[in-house]
Design a protein around this motif. Structure first.
Motif, PDB file in Angstrom:
ATOM      1  N   GLU A 426       0.829  -1.212   0.000  1.00  0.00           N
ATOM      2  CA  GLU A 426       0.000   0.000   0.000  1.00  0.00           C
ATOM      3  C   GLU A 426       0.864   1.263   0.000  1.00  0.00           C
ATOM      4  N   LEU A 427       1.876   1.280   0.845  1.00  0.00           N
ATOM      5  CA  LEU A 427       2.741   2.457   0.909  1.00  0.00           C
ATOM      6  C   LEU A 427       3.557   2.608  -0.369  1.00  0.00           C
ATOM      7  N   GLY A 428       3.987   1.482  -0.935  1.00  0.00           N
ATOM      8  CA  GLY A 428       4.742   1.541  -2.183  1.00  0.00           C
ATOM      9  C   GLY A 428       3.915   2.090  -3.327  1.00  0.00           C
ATOM     10  N   GLU A 429       2.679   1.653  -3.411  1.00  0.00           N
ATOM     11  CA  GLU A 429       1.805   2.137  -4.491  1.00  0.00           C
ATOM     12  C   GLU A 429       1.497   3.631  -4.340  1.00  0.00           C
ATOM     13  N   ALA A 430       1.569   4.125  -3.113  1.00  0.00           N
ATOM     14  CA  ALA A 430       1.295   5.545  -2.875  1.00  0.00           C
ATOM     15  C   ALA A 430       2.533   6.405  -3.104  1.00  0.00           C
ATOM     16  N   GLY A 431       3.652   5.775  -3.494  1.00  0.00           N
ATOM     17  CA  GLY A 431       4.864   6.531  -3.782  1.00  0.00           C
ATOM     18  C   GLY A 431       5.805   6.652  -2.604  1.00  0.00           C
ATOM     19  N   SER A 432       5.540   5.896  -1.537  1.00  0.00           N
ATOM     20  CA  SER A 432       6.427   5.937  -0.387  1.00  0.00           C
ATOM     21  C   SER A 432       6.912   4.516  -0.105  1.00  0.00           C
ATOM     22  N   MET A 433       7.287   4.252   1.106  1.00  0.00           N
ATOM     23  CA  MET A 433       7.718   2.909   1.475  1.00  0.00           C
ATOM     24  C   MET A 433       7.582   2.736   2.976  1.00  0.00           C
ATOM     25  N   MET A 434       7.634   1.484   3.410  1.00  0.00           N
ATOM     26  CA  MET A 434       7.574   1.209   4.840  1.00  0.00           C
ATOM     27  C   MET A 434       8.850   1.666   5.526  1.00  0.00           C
ATOM     28  N   GLY A 435       9.998   1.352   4.890  1.00  0.00           N
ATOM     29  CA  GLY A 435      11.274   1.698   5.504  1.00  0.00           C
ATOM     30  C   GLY A 435      11.400   1.052   6.869  1.00  0.00           C
ATOM     31  N   SER A 436      12.152   1.674   7.715  1.00  0.00           N
ATOM     32  CA  SER A 436      12.336   1.115   9.048  1.00  0.00           C
ATOM     33  C   SER A 436      11.232   1.555  10.002  1.00  0.00           C
ATOM     34  N   GLY A 437      10.453   2.582   9.639  1.00  0.00           N
ATOM     35  CA  GLY A 437       9.311   2.936  10.479  1.00  0.00           C
ATOM     36  C   GLY A 437       9.229   4.392  10.894  1.00  0.00           C
ATOM     37  N   GLY A 438       9.986   5.246  10.271  1.00  0.00           N
ATOM     38  CA  GLY A 438       9.841   6.672  10.577  1.00  0.00           C
ATOM     39  C   GLY A 438       8.525   7.195  10.024  1.00  0.00           C
ATOM     40  N   MET A 439       7.854   8.036  10.772  1.00  0.00           N
ATOM     41  CA  MET A 439       6.578   8.599  10.327  1.00  0.00           C
ATOM     42  C   MET A 439       6.518  10.050  10.808  1.00  0.00           C
ATOM     43  N   ILE A 440       6.713  10.972   9.876  1.00  0.00           N
ATOM     44  CA  ILE A 440       6.773  12.392  10.220  1.00  0.00           C
ATOM     45  C   ILE A 440       5.505  13.079   9.728  1.00  0.00           C
ATOM     46  N   VAL A 441       4.751  13.633  10.667  1.00  0.00           N
ATOM     47  CA  VAL A 441       3.475  14.269  10.351  1.00  0.00           C
ATOM     48  C   VAL A 441       3.709  15.746  10.019  1.00  0.00           C
ATOM     49  N   MET A 442       3.024  16.228   8.999  1.00  0.00           N
ATOM     50  CA  MET A 442       3.162  17.620   8.569  1.00  0.00           C
ATOM     51  C   MET A 442       1.790  18.288   8.520  1.00  0.00           C
ATOM     52  N   ASP A 443       1.753  19.574   8.897  1.00  0.00           N
ATOM     53  CA  ASP A 443       0.501  20.319   8.826  1.00  0.00           C
ATOM     54  C   ASP A 443       0.565  21.331   7.681  1.00  0.00           C
ATOM     55  N   ASP A 444      -0.441  22.198   7.616  1.00  0.00           N
ATOM     56  CA  ASP A 444      -0.535  23.107   6.478  1.00  0.00           C
ATOM     57  C   ASP A 444       0.484  24.234   6.507  1.00  0.00           C
ATOM     58  N   THR A 445       1.326  24.274   7.524  1.00  0.00           N
ATOM     59  CA  THR A 445       2.407  25.260   7.525  1.00  0.00           C
ATOM     60  C   THR A 445       3.714  24.653   7.021  1.00  0.00           C
ATOM     61  N   THR A 446       3.642  23.442   6.497  1.00  0.00           N
ATOM     62  CA  THR A 446       4.828  22.764   5.971  1.00  0.00           C
ATOM     63  C   THR A 446       4.923  22.986   4.469  1.00  0.00           C
ATOM     64  N   CYS A 447       6.068  23.447   4.014  1.00  0.00           N
ATOM     65  CA  CYS A 447       6.307  23.628   2.578  1.00  0.00           C
ATOM     66  C   CYS A 447       6.873  22.331   2.018  1.00  0.00           C
ATOM     67  N   MET A 448       6.199  21.752   1.051  1.00  0.00           N
ATOM     68  CA  MET A 448       6.619  20.462   0.531  1.00  0.00           C
ATOM     69  C   MET A 448       7.884  20.550  -0.316  1.00  0.00           C
ATOM     70  N   VAL A 449       8.136  21.701  -0.910  1.00  0.00           N
ATOM     71  CA  VAL A 449       9.394  21.884  -1.649  1.00  0.00           C
ATOM     72  C   VAL A 449      10.547  21.954  -0.646  1.00  0.00           C
ATOM     73  N   ASP A 450      10.312  22.645   0.430  1.00  0.00           N
ATOM     74  CA  ASP A 450      11.337  22.758   1.474  1.00  0.00           C
ATOM     75  C   ASP A 450      11.610  21.397   2.104  1.00  0.00           C
ATOM     76  N   ILE A 451      10.560  20.599   2.286  1.00  0.00           N
ATOM     77  CA  ILE A 451      10.735  19.254   2.840  1.00  0.00           C
ATOM     78  C   ILE A 451      11.586  18.397   1.910  1.00  0.00           C
ATOM     79  N   ALA A 452      11.273  18.446   0.610  1.00  0.00           N
ATOM     80  CA  ALA A 452      12.060  17.673  -0.353  1.00  0.00           C
ATOM     81  C   ALA A 452      13.518  18.128  -0.327  1.00  0.00           C
ATOM     82  N   LYS A 453      13.717  19.423  -0.215  1.00  0.00           N
ATOM     83  CA  LYS A 453      15.087  19.949  -0.131  1.00  0.00           C
ATOM     84  C   LYS A 453      15.802  19.432   1.113  1.00  0.00           C
ATOM     85  N   TYR A 454      15.080  19.403   2.239  1.00  0.00           N
ATOM     86  CA  TYR A 454      15.688  18.930   3.490  1.00  0.00           C
ATOM     87  C   TYR A 454      16.200  17.493   3.352  1.00  0.00           C
ATOM     88  N   PHE A 455      15.353  16.625   2.806  1.00  0.00           N
ATOM     89  CA  PHE A 455      15.763  15.225   2.701  1.00  0.00           C
ATOM     90  C   PHE A 455      16.866  15.032   1.660  1.00  0.00           C
TER      91      PHE A 455
END
Length: 606
Positions: A426-455
């Motif tokens: 399910e996570l793979g089909e959504a464009g993500s992955m299970m990974g080891s289990g990190g789950m970071i929640v973001m609200d509407d004050t989060t810039c998704m371009v800035d997040i991509a830059k951070y990672f």
């Protein structure tokens, strides 16, 4: 005590409790445990009085200890209210219950919520973290009292190696470290590999930002890892095991070291374990904390004293691993599941979760969420249940925007998919992955371009540099994202990012390089409008990228309270008390201090 609770002051509380017990000459037994998972309520202190419900107090400080002891001793809960009570507790290994309260619950305790009524705990199913927060990790007897090493005795005295592997295959257990490969089939491949010397390794190199699931288990329940490894080694035919753990986990290393020593003293490690003729031992190998060493072949290279660089995967580690010997690697969480599968059986384990993702998964729930901590849920639990029911939702009534799973190489799942069940597919089909289990929640004050830059910035710094697509590709993508966030984005940047992502996926040497574009691809997939706003309109819709935002005062709402003026570090805000203020844009550094302190919503971001 775990690292997260120590950070909250649990070591001071423990010392204060010890001093107070000694000063009063109380006949109390004081015990340290690992973490119950709910970091935002640490330090937690639990009181167990014979035949009474177990009581848990949250956010305890050293100063509160004397009064807290008075209340528990006299059962007068006048100043401190317990967070929850526990009347009975199921042992996941045996299915049996321990009853703390054998009679009627005292009237004064009846209004205290049971632990299962606390939303954070109600939907959790604790298998991997079954003993964390319950037993003293330094006490072997407490682990045994919870059914520990029962599964080991059963497997070594009643089961054949092939029978164990078949049971693990039937359980559907998949590796919890990221790849999600069948654990049983991996064991089968290693057992069938040619060679008389074989190894098993526990991968405790947890490098994802915000992830600490494995650390918590190693700190709070090290014997469960050891027991799982012994069972796996017996099934595979290995005689030596290693726990690879980063040196920046000192408490985990210390507790593992003590646990290994006690296991040896008890004859659970060493020669002829349980008189079965099987001999096995475990050593700890400390890593330097490189993210890439979470990859299995890079981990092996590090253990061999070489640079932590991945190698091509056409040669499998189950055939040619450590010192070119057949080697099986599983992560901490995977190993801890094994004793439970052996104790309760494959059918029981596979009844939890989904058809393709059985059992549970531990997540570190962090970011913009009320209840920060570790959660263990059955596979198939939805993101909504994790974020809202367990996590308590987004703080300050803000809107849930996205959740990032799978670590820095994972992806961002938008709020529109909040009812997505967590599972490998399910996570793979959504464009993500299970990974080891990190789950970071973001609200509407989060810039998704800035997040991509951070990672991408994280991955650029952590790339081993062995292959060009990863070494140069990640850095170039990071630079493009920086330009976009700084207002220098150009038409065609989106297409360029997509093209580079495809090249990296196709050309990178290892999975880390191949998955590195995921933060960009997933944010482009769901939030491309934000990229376009940055590039074409030179605006950051979330109000995060400093080069693209300005702070303004709304005259109709400004009361002239001067709070914003007081907190402005550059004196950019002008105006007298009870007069409408103004912001000098030439002095404003977009620090958000005025925005955060304004109680009248008179400061806006454009």
């Amino acid at each position: 005590m775990a690292t997260n609770s120590i950070a909250a002051g649990s070591d001071k509380v423990y010392q204060a409790m010890a001093d107070e017990i000694k000063a009063r000459n109380l006949k109390f037994q004081l015990t340290k445990t690992g973490s119950m998972g709910l970091d935002s309520m640490e330090p937690l202190v639990e009181f167990v009085v014979p035949n009474k419900p177990k009581l848990s107090f949250a956010k305890v400080t050293a100063e509160k200890v004397p009064a807290l002891l008075d209340q528990v001793i006299n059962l007068h809960l006048d100043t401190e209210t317990p967070f929850y009570r526990v009347d009975e507790q199921e042992n996941i290994l045996t299915g049996e219950k321990t009853f703390y309260c054998t009679g009627k619950v005292p009237r004064i305790l009846r209004d205290i919520p049971l632990i299962d009524a606390i939303p954070y705990y109600a939907k959790q199913v604790k298998i991997a973290t079954r003993n964390c927060g319950i037993i003293d990790p330094e006490n072997l007897e407490e682990y045994v009292a919870r059914g520990g090493y029962f599964a080991l005795y059963k497997t070594l005295t009643e089961m054949s190696p092939d029978g164990i592997i078949e049971e693990v295959i039937a359980s559907g257990l998949r590796g919890r470290g990221g790849g999600g490969f069948s654990t049983g089939w991996k064991w089968r491949s290693c057992r069938d590999a040619e060679g008389t010397v074989k190894y098993v390794i526990c991968n405790g190199d947890e490098g994802d930002p915000g992830a600490y699931m494995d650390r918590s288990v190693m700190e709070g329940d090290p014997h469960s890892v050891i027991e799982g490894m012994i069972i796996g080694a017996y099934a595979i035919g290995a005689t030596q095991g290693y726990i690879y753990v980063r040196n920046e986990y000192p408490l985990a290393v210390a507790n593992l070291t003590k646990a290994l020593a006690k296991a040896r003293d008890a004859g659970l490690l060493g020669k002829n374990i349980f008189g079965s003729g099987f001999s096995f031992d475990i050593r700890i190998s400390k890593g330097a904390g490189a993210f890439v060493c979470g990859e299995s072949t890079a981990l092996i290279a590090s253990m061999e004293g070489k640079a932590g660089e991945p190698r091509a995967k056409y040669t499998h580690t189950v055939e040619h691993g450590l010192w070119d010997r057949p080697t099986n690697i599983n992560n901490v969480e995977t190993w801890t599941n094994v004793p439970v599968i052996m104790a309760r059986g494959a059918d029981w384990f596979s009844s939890i979760g989904t058809k393709t993702s059985s059992g549970t998964k531990v997540f570190s729930l962090v970011g913009k969420v009320n209840n920060i901590g570790l959660v263990e849920v059955a596979m198939g639990t939805t993101i909504r249940e994790i974020v809202h029911d367990i996590g308590g939702g987004v703080p300050q009534g803000k809107t849930f925007k996205a959740v990032q799973t799978g670590g820095p190489s994972g992806g961002c799942i938008p709020g529109s998919l909040i009812d997505l069940p967590v599972g490998f597919e399910e996570l793979g089909e959504a464009g993500s992955m299970m990974g080891s289990g990190g789950m970071i929640v973001m609200d509407d004050t989060t810039c998704m371009v800035d997040i991509a830059k951070y990672f991408l910035d994280f991955l650029a710094k952590e790339s081993c540099g062995k292959c060009t697509p990863c070494r140069d590709g990640v850095r170039r993508m990071r630079d493009i994202l920086e330009d976009i966030c700084n207002g220098h984005g150009e038409e065609g940047d989106v297409e360029l990012l997509k093209g580079m992502s495809e090249a990296m996926i196709d050309g990178s040497h290892c999975a880390l390089g191949g998955s590195a574009p995921n933060p960009v691809l997933s944010t482009l997939r769901y939030f491309q409008d934000e990229y376009e706003a940055h590039i074409l309109d030179k605006k950051c819709p979330a109000g995060v990228c400093k080069a693209l935002i300005h702070f303004h005062v709304v005259a109709d709402k400004c009361t002239g309270c001067v709070k914003c003026k007081k907190v402005c570090p550059t004196r950019a805000i002008q105006g007298n008390r009870k007069e409408v203020h103004e912001i000098d844009q030439t002095l404003c550094i977009q620090c958000r201090a005025c925005y955060e302190v304004c109680a009248f919503d008179a400061i806006i971001i454009e």
